[in-house]
Design a protein around this motif. Structure first.
Motif, short mmCIF file in Angstrom:
data_model
loop_
_atom_site.label_atom_id
_atom_site.label_comp_id
_atom_site.label_asym_id
_atom_site.label_seq_id
_atom_site.Cartn_x
_atom_site.Cartn_y
_atom_site.Cartn_z
N GLN A 163 0.90 -1.10 -0.16
CA GLN A 163 -0.17 -0.17 -0.06
C GLN A 163 0.82 1.22 -0.14
O GLN A 163 1.86 1.44 0.83
CB GLN A 163 -0.73 -0.10 1.27
CG GLN A 163 -1.83 1.11 1.21
CD GLN A 163 -2.76 1.10 2.11
OE1 GLN A 163 -2.95 0.08 3.15
NE2 GLN A 163 -3.51 2.30 2.64
N ILE A 164 0.34 2.15 -0.91
CA ILE A 164 1.42 3.59 -0.87
C ILE A 164 0.86 4.30 0.14
O ILE A 164 -0.44 4.50 0.44
CB ILE A 164 1.29 4.21 -2.30
CG1 ILE A 164 1.71 3.20 -3.32
CG2 ILE A 164 1.92 5.61 -2.36
CD1 ILE A 164 1.35 3.50 -4.81
N ILE A 165 1.71 4.90 0.90
CA ILE A 165 1.32 5.75 2.16
C ILE A 165 2.31 7.15 1.86
O ILE A 165 3.39 7.34 1.13
CB ILE A 165 1.87 5.31 3.35
CG1 ILE A 165 3.48 5.10 3.39
CG2 ILE A 165 1.13 4.04 3.70
CD1 ILE A 165 3.76 4.84 4.96
N ASN A 166 1.47 8.18 2.24
CA ASN A 166 2.31 9.53 1.87
C ASN A 166 2.94 9.52 3.29
O ASN A 166 2.58 9.76 4.48
CB ASN A 166 1.31 10.65 2.11
CG ASN A 166 1.67 11.93 1.88
OD1 ASN A 166 2.78 12.26 2.18
ND2 ASN A 166 0.84 12.78 1.06
N LEU A 167 4.58 9.93 3.18
CA LEU A 167 5.25 9.86 4.36
C LEU A 167 5.16 11.07 5.11
O LEU A 167 5.39 11.24 6.40
CB LEU A 167 6.97 9.70 3.71
CG LEU A 167 7.26 8.51 3.00
CD1 LEU A 167 8.54 8.62 2.59
CD2 LEU A 167 6.91 7.33 3.91
N ARG A 168 4.78 12.15 4.51
CA ARG A 168 4.47 13.60 5.24
C ARG A 168 3.32 13.25 6.11
O ARG A 168 3.43 13.72 7.38
CB ARG A 168 4.28 14.55 4.14
CG ARG A 168 3.90 16.09 4.90
CD ARG A 168 3.66 17.23 3.88
NE ARG A 168 2.64 16.71 2.90
CZ ARG A 168 1.20 16.60 3.15
NH1 ARG A 168 0.82 17.09 4.21
NH2 ARG A 168 0.36 16.50 2.16
N MET A 169 2.20 12.85 5.48
CA MET A 169 1.31 12.52 6.58
C MET A 169 1.42 11.50 7.44
O MET A 169 0.97 11.72 8.71
CB MET A 169 -0.05 12.01 5.68
CG MET A 169 -0.55 12.88 4.78
SD MET A 169 -1.69 12.57 3.77
CE MET A 169 -3.36 12.09 4.69
N ALA A 170 2.21 10.39 7.50
CA ALA A 170 2.70 9.62 8.20
C ALA A 170 3.65 10.37 9.59
O ALA A 170 3.28 9.99 10.74
CB ALA A 170 3.58 8.18 7.62
N ARG A 171 4.29 11.13 8.81
CA ARG A 171 5.33 11.81 9.94
C ARG A 171 4.44 12.94 10.80
O ARG A 171 4.52 12.94 12.13
CB ARG A 171 6.38 12.61 9.16
CG ARG A 171 7.40 13.31 10.12
CD ARG A 171 8.49 13.94 9.29
NE ARG A 171 7.90 15.10 8.36
CZ ARG A 171 8.07 14.79 7.13
NH1 ARG A 171 8.63 13.71 6.38
NH2 ARG A 171 7.67 15.85 6.33
N ARG A 192 2.47 10.72 13.39
CA ARG A 192 3.40 10.24 14.50
C ARG A 192 3.76 11.36 15.36
O ARG A 192 3.87 11.22 16.59
CB ARG A 192 4.64 9.57 13.57
CG ARG A 192 5.66 9.03 14.90
CD ARG A 192 6.90 8.32 14.10
NE ARG A 192 7.38 9.32 13.61
CZ ARG A 192 7.90 9.05 12.21
NH1 ARG A 192 7.56 8.28 11.50
NH2 ARG A 192 8.78 10.13 11.62
#
Length: 64
Positions: free
Chosen positions: A3-11, A14
């Protein structure tokens, strides 16, 4: 496929989670009534007296 995730949104998620955990700890520490704070302080003082009363004294002459 992964699954593709947006790293900015994940950061950001967190960071939000960490901030919420710190806020919860602060609320627990500072969000108490005066009577609760006084009771906790009295309990700590009582425990200190109990521990101090249970200490054994060493002989003055230095022999074991």
């Amino acid at each position: 496929m992964a699954q593709i995730i947006n790293l900015r949104m994940a950061r950001k998620a967190r960071t939000r989670d960490a901030a919420q955990q710190q806020a919860q700890a602060s609320r627990a520490r500072h969000g108490r009534t005066k009577s609760e704070r006084d009771a906790a302080e009295a309990e700590t003082a009582r425990l200190d007296r109990v521990v101090d009363g249970a200490k054994r004294e060493r002989p003055e002459d230095g022999s074991n």
